[in-house]
Design a protein around this motif. Structure first.
Motif, short mmCIF file in Angstrom:
data_model
loop_
_atom_site.label_atom_id
_atom_site.label_comp_id
_atom_site.label_asym_id
_atom_site.label_seq_id
_atom_site.Cartn_x
_atom_site.Cartn_y
_atom_site.Cartn_z
N CYS A 6 31.04 43.16 41.63
CA CYS A 6 32.41 42.78 41.91
C CYS A 6 33.03 43.25 40.81
O CYS A 6 32.29 42.77 39.56
N TYR A 8 36.21 42.21 39.60
CA TYR A 8 36.88 41.20 39.23
C TYR A 8 36.17 40.14 38.74
O TYR A 8 36.13 39.29 37.43
N CYS A 9 34.80 40.25 39.05
CA CYS A 9 34.04 38.96 38.25
C CYS A 9 33.32 39.99 38.11
O CYS A 9 32.94 39.44 36.40
N HIS A 62 34.79 39.23 48.58
CA HIS A 62 34.23 38.29 47.39
C HIS A 62 34.25 36.88 47.95
O HIS A 62 35.21 36.40 47.51
N CYS A 66 34.94 35.34 43.98
CA CYS A 66 36.57 34.96 42.68
C CYS A 66 37.54 35.00 44.09
O CYS A 66 38.46 34.77 43.83
ZN LIG Z 1 34.77 37.89 42.46
#
Ligand SMILES: [Zn+2]
Lengths: 106, 187
Positions: A6, A8-9, A62, A66
């Motif tokens: 992911c 973002y994570c 996700h 997130c």
């Molecule tokens: Zn994420």
């Protein structure tokens, strides 16, 4: 179970935290454009997809993480994820995808 | 709200989970806030509220009985003793006219259990596929994830203890899975 990165994570996370959300980079027509479209054009936007065999740019969510949507290039034959990238980034060129693959292969 | 009223969380922890390698306890009533703030306003909003909003997903900040976890790029989960909250909630409500943000009281949506013991990762991994080694999931990390089919929020309190919370209606399911696992081990 696959691990999906992911962006973002910034982590690889278990597949079951994610949901697939169809082909990426399909721009929704604005209200005026929608008004001007006939049913055939609208149905093409809604339902017709490339259904690509091979490297496919697609959306993932996700959901149990997130909660962000992102895009990824995945090979639909091997199910291998080549790269995940954030929403807003342009569709990668063939050369870019090749570069990512070379990087992954060290 | 009167502080005399005790909210019945309607979750039973079976005896088999209360002793052994991992001890499970039901966490009493807590106040929980879901805070959404645009990343650009994070610092300004945190300052106005007198709290720290961690910038990175998975990071937490625990101070004076209030735990704040960053769950997403614009999402924070705030949980702690209920007495400390009404102020924070009201301040955030007022601020929301000034910033693109929202605050929602989700106190009664969730219930939490705390699991403590040397084999704690094992029982969490019964339903959660995350890597719970200390390198991948250090003390203080908090994330939304799953416990089998139930979405949970998992927070590592120490090397051998986790807080795990889920929506209240999923709690019998979550606790049931843990129970079945422990029963299976003790046959
Ligand atoms: Zn994420």
């Amino acid at each position: 179970m696959m691990l999906i990165h992911c962006p973002y994570c910034d982590e690889k996370r278990p597949e079951i935290e994610f949901a697939y959300a169809g082909e990426a980079h399909i721009v929704r027509p604005n209200a005026a454009e929608q008004q001007a479209m006939d049913d055939v054009e609208w149905s093409k936007f809604m339902f017709i997809r490339d259904n690509k065999r091979g490297e496919h740019c697609e959306r993932w969510w996700h959901a149990n993480g997130c909660n962000m949507y992102f895009n990824a290039v995945r090979n639909t034959v091997t199910d291998k994820f080549i790269k995940s990238y954030k929403i807003g980034q342009k569709r990668p060129s063939a050369a870019q995808i090749q570069k990512w693959k070379d990087q992954a292969n060290g | 709200m009167s502080s005399d009223i005790v909210f019945d969380q309607a979750v039973e922890i079976p005896d088999i989970l209360k002793s052994g390698d991992v001890v499970t306890t039901l966490v009493g009533e807590r106040t929980r806030l879901s805070l959404r703030v645009k990343a650009a306003d994070r610092i300004a909003v945190a300052k106005a509220l007198g709290i720290t909003l961690p910038a990175k997903i998975g990071k937490t900040n625990t101070k004076a009985g209030i735990m704040i976890a960053c769950l997403g790029p614009d999402e924070w989960f705030i949980v702690g003793e209920k007495a400390k909250y009404s102020n924070l909630y009201n301040k955030a409500l007022k601020l929301s006219s000034k910033y693109v943000m929202s605050v929602t009281d989700v106190s009664f949506r969730n219930v939490a259990v705390e699991l403590t013991g040397p084999k704690v990762a094992e029982i969490v991994n019964v339903g959660c596929p995350l890597d719970l080694s200390l390198a991948a999931f250090p003390v203080g990390k908090c994330t939304r994830t799953v416990y089998e089919a139930a979405p949970i929020i998992l927070h590592r309190l120490s090397e051998d203890s986790f807080a795990m919370e889920c929506w209240r209606s999923y709690a019998p399911y979550m606790v049931g899975l843990m129970t079945a696992h422990v029963q299976g081990q003790r046959v």
